[in-house]
Motif scaffolding. Sequence first.
Motif, short mmCIF file in Angstrom:
data_model
loop_
_atom_site.label_atom_id
_atom_site.label_comp_id
_atom_site.label_asym_id
_atom_site.label_seq_id
_atom_site.Cartn_x
_atom_site.Cartn_y
_atom_site.Cartn_z
N TYR A 342 0.84 -1.20 0.00
CA TYR A 342 0.00 0.00 0.00
C TYR A 342 0.88 1.25 0.00
O TYR A 342 0.89 2.06 0.93
N ARG A 367 -6.46 -2.81 2.73
CA ARG A 367 -6.28 -3.07 4.17
C ARG A 367 -7.62 -3.21 4.87
O ARG A 367 -8.65 -2.85 4.35
N ASN A 368 -7.54 -3.77 6.08
CA ASN A 368 -8.71 -3.87 6.95
C ASN A 368 -9.87 -4.61 6.29
O ASN A 368 -11.03 -4.20 6.36
N HIS A 391 2.13 1.28 4.04
CA HIS A 391 2.03 -0.03 4.67
C HIS A 391 2.47 -1.11 3.69
O HIS A 391 2.39 -0.94 2.48
N GLN A 396 -0.40 -7.78 6.76
CA GLN A 396 -1.76 -8.32 6.70
C GLN A 396 -1.78 -9.55 5.80
O GLN A 396 -2.40 -9.56 4.75
#
Length: 409
Positions: A342, A367-368, A391, A396
Amino acid sequence: MNNDLFFDRYFLKSNEILEAPVEIRPAIFEAYITKKTARTYKRIAMLKFGELHDGIPPAEILQAKLTHHNKRTLQAPLHTLETWIQQGWITEEIRFHTDGQTVKEAYFRMGISLYTYFEHQNNEKNAQFSATYNKLMDQFPKGNAEILELLQRNTSETELKQCSLFPITWPTAKRLTFLEFCIAFFQLVSRQQLFDFKEIGATYFDAIGGSKVFDSYKKEFIALLEQWFDMKTSDCGLVSLGQITPLFFSGQLSGNFSSYNYGSIHALTDQNMVHDRFTTACTNIWLVENRAILTRMSTEMAFLQRTNSFVLSIDGQLRTAHKMLIRQLMQSKTTVFIWTDYDAAGLSISRGLDELITATNKRFVARNEQIFSTFTEYEKWLIEELHIAFHEQEQQLGDVAQWTQWLEM
């Protein structure tokens, strides 16, 4: 510290005293060093010095590398030297012959202002070290009480450098980095059952480049960690050291001269792509930027086989060989998952993959637990994300449950 104490500690020898100073010019003083014994009383040297001055020493003074004991001849105009003396950066020492009058030699030594400056710098450095070290000790794993107790005895940088727990050749910075590695390793163990080596740094530092912090010390750090805690890192979930090469993949693949099945990581070369053509029965293609994703997903053979998944590592750069293989893998019912870092480089790779793949369903992993179905949506999200922080994928990697959820979106 005043001048009297400073000279007494670093300039005077046994049976030597400093006579009362005389101000010869504004804020410049002279004082004789006298040697007094039962049989002699004579002047052996003279000091020319100034009073304590705050501030940062001139660059020329710092470059001279003056210490408590060394002597220097300084090449500078007379008025500059007198200014440095006046401000206490240097002390001029003039030594006499045995007659106590004829000059034998003259040179410059550290002044009280320079001494105070270095002491202040050293105190700040020690305070910063103590704060850093105490923070590490608060987070350090409690798995070996004896190791922890020995580490907690190191209250200074010098003590840590001399600590026998580490290889004798390791500098202080490397020792601190290893302590961070221990913390990062066990923090990740507490959260995940399986992980790649690069996840250790990526998760701990939470910044671009974090996954590479421990790379240079990989084998050394793992060996010492296993020694300290009497365990195997593989038993704690470390599944890979990330030692793979470009065009690595996992999944079913068939060519005219070779065939690959589930259950391992396989490799192709540029020559394979030139001389062969490949097909796959897989309908879910995962195109990942980093090697860690591939090595992590390849450990879940049952998941890959059950979901008809094929994982290809782009390895940080979309090469011609990658493009050739990706084009060959595309089918009418193929769903492609594009999963990159990212950051700006990851966005560029995603854009290149989006332009390369035109006739199939695409999913962009964010993300997330977010998934976007178009590059336009993903690009908008990531540009906003870049204003906050960068990131990496390794932060992740997820697990079978997470990947399955993405497939069902």
